[in-house]
Design a protein around this motif. Sequence first.
Motif, mmCIF file in Angstrom:
data_model
loop_
_atom_site.group_PDB
_atom_site.id
_atom_site.type_symbol
_atom_site.label_atom_id
_atom_site.label_comp_id
_atom_site.label_asym_id
_atom_site.label_seq_id
_atom_site.Cartn_x
_atom_site.Cartn_y
_atom_site.Cartn_z
ATOM 1 N N THR A 401 27.961 44.455 21.165
ATOM 2 C CA THR A 401 28.729 43.997 22.549
ATOM 3 C C THR A 401 29.985 45.057 22.758
ATOM 4 O O THR A 401 30.633 44.683 23.512
ATOM 5 N N THR A 498 32.687 27.193 44.673
ATOM 6 C CA THR A 498 32.767 27.703 45.926
ATOM 7 C C THR A 498 32.542 26.562 47.050
ATOM 8 O O THR A 498 31.582 25.774 46.677
ATOM 9 N N HIS A 499 33.070 26.538 48.198
ATOM 10 C CA HIS A 499 32.662 25.769 49.351
ATOM 11 C C HIS A 499 32.751 24.096 48.946
ATOM 12 O O HIS A 499 31.980 23.416 49.640
ATOM 13 N N ASP B 15 21.986 33.803 43.666
ATOM 14 C CA ASP B 15 20.826 34.343 43.034
ATOM 15 C C ASP B 15 19.475 33.721 44.073
ATOM 16 O O ASP B 15 19.802 32.656 44.572
ATOM 17 N N ALA B 55 27.625 26.347 48.585
ATOM 18 C CA ALA B 55 27.733 26.767 47.317
ATOM 19 C C ALA B 55 26.592 26.996 46.529
ATOM 20 O O ALA B 55 25.536 26.041 46.556
ATOM 21 N N THR B 57 25.870 26.803 43.225
ATOM 22 C CA THR B 57 25.788 25.959 42.354
ATOM 23 C C THR B 57 25.388 24.635 42.909
ATOM 24 O O THR B 57 24.857 23.814 42.191
ATOM 25 N N LYS B 239 30.216 49.097 29.079
ATOM 26 C CA LYS B 239 30.178 47.763 28.910
ATOM 27 C C LYS B 239 31.165 46.877 29.397
ATOM 28 O O LYS B 239 32.249 47.379 29.720
ATOM 29 N N HIS B 245 37.153 34.870 37.116
ATOM 30 C CA HIS B 245 36.508 34.247 38.138
ATOM 31 C C HIS B 245 37.742 33.176 38.569
ATOM 32 O O HIS B 245 38.292 32.586 37.793
ATOM 33 N N THR B 247 38.379 30.128 41.809
ATOM 34 C CA THR B 247 38.071 29.824 43.344
ATOM 35 C C THR B 247 39.371 29.393 44.049
ATOM 36 O O THR B 247 40.402 28.963 43.595
ATOM 37 N N GLY B 250 38.177 28.214 49.067
ATOM 38 C CA GLY B 250 36.696 28.090 49.154
ATOM 39 C C GLY B 250 35.833 29.484 48.889
ATOM 40 O O GLY B 250 34.814 29.601 49.324
ATOM 41 N N TRP B 251 36.513 30.342 48.492
ATOM 42 C CA TRP B 251 36.018 31.781 48.035
ATOM 43 C C TRP B 251 36.106 31.875 46.433
ATOM 44 O O TRP B 251 36.946 31.639 45.811
ATOM 45 N N HIS B 252 35.188 32.712 46.162
ATOM 46 C CA HIS B 252 35.152 33.204 44.432
ATOM 47 C C HIS B 252 35.806 34.444 44.484
ATOM 48 O O HIS B 252 35.338 35.608 45.112
ATOM 49 N N ASN B 272 33.475 36.966 46.926
ATOM 50 C CA ASN B 272 32.200 36.688 46.621
ATOM 51 C C ASN B 272 31.287 37.735 46.570
ATOM 52 O O ASN B 272 30.639 37.611 46.005
ATOM 53 N N LEU B 302 22.310 42.229 38.872
ATOM 54 C CA LEU B 302 23.058 41.122 38.551
ATOM 55 C C LEU B 302 23.955 40.747 39.379
ATOM 56 O O LEU B 302 24.879 41.581 40.043
ATOM 57 N N MET B 306 26.781 36.472 37.278
ATOM 58 C CA MET B 306 25.815 36.671 35.919
ATOM 59 C C MET B 306 26.563 37.478 34.995
ATOM 60 O O MET B 306 26.143 37.753 33.958
ATOM 61 N N ARG B 308 28.760 38.874 32.227
ATOM 62 C CA ARG B 308 29.353 38.166 30.943
ATOM 63 C C ARG B 308 29.947 39.462 30.026
ATOM 64 O O ARG B 308 29.508 40.618 30.044
ATOM 65 N N GLY B 310 30.543 41.886 27.444
ATOM 66 C CA GLY B 310 29.585 42.607 26.516
ATOM 67 C C GLY B 310 28.435 43.029 26.925
ATOM 68 O O GLY B 310 27.517 43.912 26.618
ATOM 69 N N GLN B 311 28.068 42.725 28.238
ATOM 70 C CA GLN B 311 26.984 43.285 28.960
ATOM 71 C C GLN B 311 26.955 44.796 29.214
ATOM 72 O O GLN B 311 28.034 45.271 29.558
#
Lengths: 527, 353
Positions: A401, A498-499, B15, B55, B57, B239, B245, B247, B250-252, B272, B302, B306, B308, B310-311
């Motif tokens: 990591t 969001t949204h 996604d 959204a 999600t 890395k 992140h 909100t 209404g935006w990321h 976003n 990604l 997505m 994270r 350490g990626q």
Amino acid sequence: MPTRTIRLGIDVGGTNTDAVLMHGRDILGTNKSFTTSDVTSGVIESVERLLGDTGIPARAVGHVMIGTTQFINAFVQRRDLVQTAIVRASLPRGDGVPPLTAWPEDLLAVIGHHAFEIHGGANYDGSTYADLDERELAEVAETLRQREIGAVAVSTTYAPLRPDIEERMAAFFRAALPSVPVTLSGAVGGLGLVDRENAAVINASLAPLAQRVVKGLEDAISALGLDATLFISQNDGTLISTEEAARHPVFTCAAGPTNSIRGAAFLSGLDDAVVIDVGGTTTDVGSVTHGFPKETALPNFIGGVRTNMRMPDVLSVPLGGGTLVDLEQMSLGPASVGHRLKQEALVFGGQTLTATDVAVAAGVADLGDVASVSYLPSEAVAKAMASMASIAEGAVDRIKTSAVPVPAILVGGGHILLPDQLPGVDRIVRPRHAEVANAVGAAIATVSGRVDKLYDTAMIGRDGAVEAARQEAIATAVAAGAHPETVEIIELIELPMTHIRAGTTQIKVRAVGELDLAVDSSPAITA
Amino acid sequence: MARGAVFLGAGGGGDPYVGELFVSAQIEAGRFPRVAALDEIADDALVVSIAGMGAPTILVENLISERALLELVRRTETLHNRKVDALISIEMGGVNSMFPLGLGARLGLPVIDADGMGRAFPHLEMTSFSVYGCRASPLVLLDDLGSLVTIDVVDDRRTEELARTNVVAMGALLNGSFYPMSGADAKRTAVAGTITQTLEIGRAIREARHASADPVHALLAYLDQSGEKQHARLLFEGKIADVSHETRDGWHWGQALVRNASGDELKIDIQNEYIVARRNGRTVTVVPDIIATLDRESAEPLTAEMLRYGQRIAVVGFSAAPIMRRAEGLAVFGPRKFKLDEDFVGVEDLVTA
């Protein structure tokens, strides 16, 4: 030795069944035997030998922890699976993506294509957008009866927030089809309907096998004369009861690598390290942070089906004791003689040049007949050893990591293949009992509780939402058998959405605690 | 193709997974999408953009309602008093690249090999359609349960605000038919060839993996050669040291920090989508050019969600389509529209090959 305070850890792998007896942090004895096709007899044999070797009476064992790869193997090999139905309550939503979309053909050929969609479901705020349609449920139940379905999975939108909808569906099917096991999607996965539903179908297809296997393990324990509580390892390295494992075998799919990582951490005393487990066919590389295996953040696939199951981040590369070596082409694997190493390797009188023979020729391993490999040119042997190290190095680099060198713990029967130094690793640790690290990982397991839900931060505030999630995770861990005083939160992730009108946040929390041994071992002390 | 859509999504767009499954379900039912080049479309054809708005999600739970999409097309046809002839994507990044393909397959309508961004953007008016004179409205918004809103506003920026308000009020996820236009308008205003581009991006990655070549370099080689006006640069390898992140409105919003072994760092700002990448403080790619984050080993693109700690990732800068880089476009989706205090400079001028 106090009565019933000894723990027996068992790992049933594809090739070996490993067993270890532990008292507190002490290892009293270990055994490595071959896995048998019926599993049970291999477990009995391994444990009988271990008890015989150590002279420890069966009645001293209070807890048995078993990790097994049988369910994942069955699913990947498409064997012992039953005709499985999936009933989703989501209409009028979701018909554009029916259940079982994009599932592998060979899998559907075995479990059948029994997908049903009915009306019902909940919104992200938990409100109902369509009532569950009981008439449709009855029609589906009748069809399932006619098709002689062996297991049922039920799913609905936002099941983690509204478990009652799936509970009603499950109750209905249990009443209509009393002998058929039912899996609820909300019990096996978090947010993400398709991935959660997929995990539920995988689980349902394995449920009848799981009932038999767990029964077999329970029978093995009583045949051995053990008066012990039996636990099964799950994917995150924590324990579940046998009833839970029989209901939710999908939770045990990745327990093998997880146990080996946790066992390695325990044996070496390192809480942050890379773990390299060299087996007969593959080397699994994972990492441990704060004593727990690092998990993948990406969706993962079980037997070709995407799920959102929590899984350890493990990279498998084709390098093991049985890996075929060609010194002329200077190529390694990916093929391996696997569990036939004892018959096929040169040092054991066989005809095949394997990684183990190369290690013996290089002088790093002392196994079998050294003279049988003395003809190998030393320059080529050194080169082959260097290629093995570079395969491991590449895998370690992908799992690490950070760029900072970390210690690496080498475990598994094939750890001798690798040198005492690897680039990117500050030191190599080969702990005592490394060859049974996975059984040790099972024996030292803890219990955990998880929460993955949406919280309305506008109503209860951000701090209130986090606190509510923490408390729920702790309560879940205690209900699973953790000693309340040892429970701690080891992971907390917030994902704002969001949204959405007000602040709605997805919060994931994981709490872990030591097994409450006092509670479990007190009731039935035998003389 | 989904892989290419995540790449062009520049960290946002969601996604495409659920959209990909919608297309898979059509194919499993024997209905295949038909992709048509811009010049195959008649000048007087009615073309509309079908997209989800809301959204990501929520999408992973609500999924896609085929009935609602069919109803959306029916109501759009009622509004225009004629049949819809072809579908086009608003944005080729993320899930909205898949909606028209699945629905086109279901209805037997051609999907045009083009879109309004050649990437993903957070606002409805940030399209080449809008910049070059097409209007987002009259548009139809429909939820999965049958509630419908029609919006007809002259200014696309206002349309965006009204549509957004309706999304929030109607359950955080809606389907819409936007940008009704003629075939001639599509030819004049769309970013051409972008479905082909997503397929080729996916193919470059897949073939390199099969050939055991480095898929990141294979992808760069494909992107940098895909036309004289297209440039791709490897911005950084390292890395992820930190991701934040939040909100707001209404935006990321967020930031990703990537470090390498020599201590260099790359910071990516997220609104976003990825809007700017700065290496050791110096801008190396900025909107509307595309910043993409790839898994270093597999070149799997990604999204920002997505990422994270350490990626191990590779970060790639890719030039936006020429039609997106003209002054008219930069006035709508250039750096200053994202409150960045700098002017647009193309990735090929910021980073030497």
